[in-house]
Each structure stands twice: as C-alpha cells, then as structure tokens.
Motif scaffolding. Structure first.
Motif, PDB file in Angstrom:
ATOM      1  N   PHE A 287       0.469  -1.437   0.187  1.00 54.48           N
ATOM      2  CA  PHE A 287      -0.428  -0.032   0.218  1.00 54.48           C
ATOM      3  C   PHE A 287       1.138   1.692  -0.215  1.00 54.48           C
ATOM      4  O   PHE A 287       0.515   2.539   0.428  1.00 54.48           O
ATOM      5  CB  PHE A 287      -0.881  -0.363   1.554  1.00 54.48           C
TER       6      PHE A 287
ATOM      7  N   ARG B 177       7.001   2.113   6.602  1.00 57.44           N
ATOM      8  CA  ARG B 177       6.153   2.854   7.291  1.00 57.44           C
ATOM      9  C   ARG B 177       6.477   4.577   6.922  1.00 57.44           C
ATOM     10  O   ARG B 177       5.779   5.173   7.003  1.00 57.44           O
ATOM     11  CB  ARG B 177       6.744   2.476   9.246  1.00 57.44           C
TER      12      ARG B 177
ATOM     13  N   GLY C 116       4.216   5.561   4.793  1.00 55.10           N
ATOM     14  CA  GLY C 116       2.557   4.565   4.586  1.00 55.10           C
ATOM     15  C   GLY C 116       2.716   3.784   3.993  1.00 55.10           C
ATOM     16  O   GLY C 116       1.523   3.277   4.628  1.00 55.10           O
ATOM     17  N   GLY C 117       3.758   3.367   3.610  1.00 59.87           N
ATOM     18  CA  GLY C 117       3.627   1.351   3.745  1.00 59.87           C
ATOM     19  C   GLY C 117       3.047   0.721   4.679  1.00 59.87           C
ATOM     20  O   GLY C 117       3.099   0.431   5.960  1.00 59.87           O
ATOM     21  N   VAL C 118       2.337  -0.830   4.122  1.00 57.55           N
ATOM     22  CA  VAL C 118       2.825  -2.064   5.766  1.00 57.55           C
ATOM     23  C   VAL C 118       3.565  -3.056   5.438  1.00 57.55           C
ATOM     24  O   VAL C 118       3.340  -3.565   4.501  1.00 57.55           O
ATOM     25  CB  VAL C 118       1.217  -2.336   6.018  1.00 57.55           C
TER      26      VAL C 118
ATOM     27  N   GLU D  57      -4.639  -4.288   5.650  1.00 56.27           N
ATOM     28  CA  GLU D  57      -5.216  -2.648   5.094  1.00 56.27           C
ATOM     29  C   GLU D  57      -5.363  -1.894   6.757  1.00 56.27           C
ATOM     30  O   GLU D  57      -5.582  -0.999   7.284  1.00 56.27           O
ATOM     31  CB  GLU D  57      -6.466  -2.277   4.124  1.00 56.27           C
TER      32      GLU D  57
ATOM     33  N   ARG E 272      -3.551  -2.256   8.756  1.00 57.32           N
ATOM     34  CA  ARG E 272      -2.173  -1.896   9.672  1.00 57.32           C
ATOM     35  C   ARG E 272      -1.860  -0.850   8.687  1.00 57.32           C
ATOM     36  O   ARG E 272      -1.142  -0.344   9.433  1.00 57.32           O
ATOM     37  CB  ARG E 272      -1.122  -2.518  10.012  1.00 57.32           C
ATOM     38  N   ARG E 273      -2.695  -0.244   8.325  1.00 58.92           N
ATOM     39  CA  ARG E 273      -1.692   1.365   7.115  1.00 58.92           C
ATOM     40  C   ARG E 273      -2.028   2.312   8.718  1.00 58.92           C
ATOM     41  O   ARG E 273      -2.855   2.485   9.416  1.00 58.92           O
ATOM     42  CB  ARG E 273      -2.728   1.938   7.056  1.00 58.92           C
TER      43      ARG E 273
END
Ligand SMILES: [Zn+2]
Ligand SMILES: [Zn+2]
Length: 280
Positions: A86, A186, A189-191, A274, A276-277
């Motif tokens: 993501f 992180r 903005g990624g997981v 999602e 965990r975003r």
C-alpha cells in the motif's frame, strides 16, 4: 513456460521486468488473470516503476493490484527482504531513495562482472544489461548470462556456485539494514511484511526488533517453506501480533519456483493488512 492452470485468488509477492522478473508488468498481470488471481501485489525490488502499468492492465482484467515493493537488505541477518504494501506509486521521495538503492545494485553487478572476467568467465556487462532490459539489476541477470555462455548447467546452479556468497566473484550489496527497510516503508505510509523468513539468519532475534519499528506482517505462506517453517511463522504471527501474508515470489525465469497464485493466502489477509495502515 509451463501450461497455464488455475491457481489461488490472492498473490501478494510477484516480480516483473521492472526489477528481475521476466515478464512486463502487463504480461505478468495477464498471466495472473489467466491463473485466476483476483488480487495481486506487484512487489518489484527497489522500484515502483511497474505499478502504473500493472494497475491499468489489472483494471481491464478484473485483477486488483496492490502497490508494493520488496526491499533487499544488507546485514548479518542473511537474506532479510522486506515487502512494503500500500505504498503510493507517485511518492517521489520514496522513488528517490529507491533509485539510490538501484544505483548501488548496478555498481555491485558491474563489480561482479569484473570479478568473473578476472576468474576467466567471459560474461559481458552489455549482455547482462540487455537481459535486465532496464530493470533493477541483480544476480538473476548474471545467472542467466552465465547459463547462456554454458559456464553453469542451469540458472539455479549459478546461484549455488559462481554467484554464491562464498564465491570469489561475490560482491556484497551496499544497502539498508532490515530495520532501516521496515522504517522506510512506515515513513512512506506503507505496511511492511518480512518476506520468505526461511532465508533469514536469526529469525527469532530479528523479529522483535522489526516489530518495534513497525513490522506488521510475516510471509508465512511461501512455496519453498517446509510445513514446519510455515507453522513456525504462523506461531510467531500469533505471539507478535503479525498478519500472516503469502505469495508466489514469481519471477518467470527458469522452470523452478511457484507459479502465480500458486500459494494459498487466506482472504481475510487483505483486510487485516489494510487495518495496519498508519499504525505501527
Ligand atoms: Zn526476496
Ligand atoms: Zn521477491
């Protein structure tokens, strides 16, 4: 390549020509669609370059593309690769950082070609670059060049001999540590999920350190895992509150490996990832 048969619906680990895979992003998604894949993460090494093409093809074929990348790392932890899900494919600052990593990859492969030449293996950097077709340079391209020249019996044999870590031709990568890779995902903005944990040295020591900086998943479902390795990953997922992820790691090179959609990934995985975003 083998005949197309049905696979599972979710594949969260795939590579295209934009890194070290053999198929263009569009061809890769077409093959995934033909295999029955409905949700696919394009996770090219250290680049976001294929995501727009994959997404466009996915839209026309009913495959949801999850934008991703796989960050290679360089440390004493073995092959600790970090998948970032993501991420924003338009994130210019992240692309800048990834470009720096790719340039290091290129220099390393140039040095390895020099070492191979000095050892009497006449592989040509120009041919290696042709094989890569503009993708992020890696050992798979060198393996193919060595195989073409008949220096190794197979593509895989190159990795076990001339390109292995104990080979005189080997050059270590310069790059991120696993902790830096998780942090980078992180920050953008990624997981992050730890790829193929079976190749990590000291997994049980590393995992809590990665969780502390925001690791959210662990690639429990993977073609080369033994049932014991899968069970171990699922156990760590429970105790460390990680989402078990999975995928084929399809590259489309050689006859080995898992085809697209070749590993079962539970449907709830996407929603769990999602969720965990934005929270480490
Ligand atoms: Zn990997
Ligand atoms: Zn991979």
């Amino acid at each position: 390549m083998a005949a197309i048969t049905a696979g599972y619906a979710i594949d969260l680990h795939t590579h295209s020509l934009r890194s070290d895979g053999a198929l263009s992003p569009a061809e890769l998604v077409k093959r995934a669609a033909a295999r029955g894949v409905k949700i696919q993460a394009l996770s090219d090494h250290d680049t976001l370059a294929g995501i727009a093409e994959a997404t466009a093809t996915g839209e026309s074929l009913g495959v949801r593309i999850i934008p991703a990348t796989e960050l290679n790392t360089e440390s004493e932890w073995g092959d600790a690769h970090v998948l970032g899900y993501f991420i924003d494919p338009q994130d210019a600052a992240l692309e800048d950082r990834l470009r720096w990593l790719r340039e290091n990859r290129g220099r390393r492969i140039e040095l390895m070609v020099g070492n191979l030449n000095a050892l009497g293996y006449a592989v040509d950097l120009v041919r290696v670059l042709e094989i890569a077709q503009g993708g992020a340079l890696g050992r798979p391209h060198l393996a193919q060049a060595l195989f073409e020249k008949g220096y190794v019996k197979s593509y895989d044999a190159a990795f076990d001999t001339l390109l292995a870590k104990d080979s005189p031709a080997y050059v270590a990568r310069v790059g991120l540590s696993p902790i830096e890779a998780v942090t980078l995902v992180r920050e953008h903005g990624g997981v992050p999920s730890l790829a193929h944990p079976g190749t990590v040295l000291g997994l049980d020591e590393l995992l809590p350190e990665l969780v502390a900086v925001g690791l959210a998943g662990i690639e429990a479902y993977y073609g080369e895992h033994t049932p014991e390795m899968t069970a171990r990953c699922l156990d760590r997922a429970r105790t460390l509150d990680l989402v078990p992820t999975g995928g084929s790691d399809f590259h489309g090179r050689g006859d080995h490996g898992t085809d697209l959609g070749g590993v079962f990934v539970p449907p709830e995985t996407i929603e769990r990832l999602e969720s965990r975003r934005g929270r480490a």
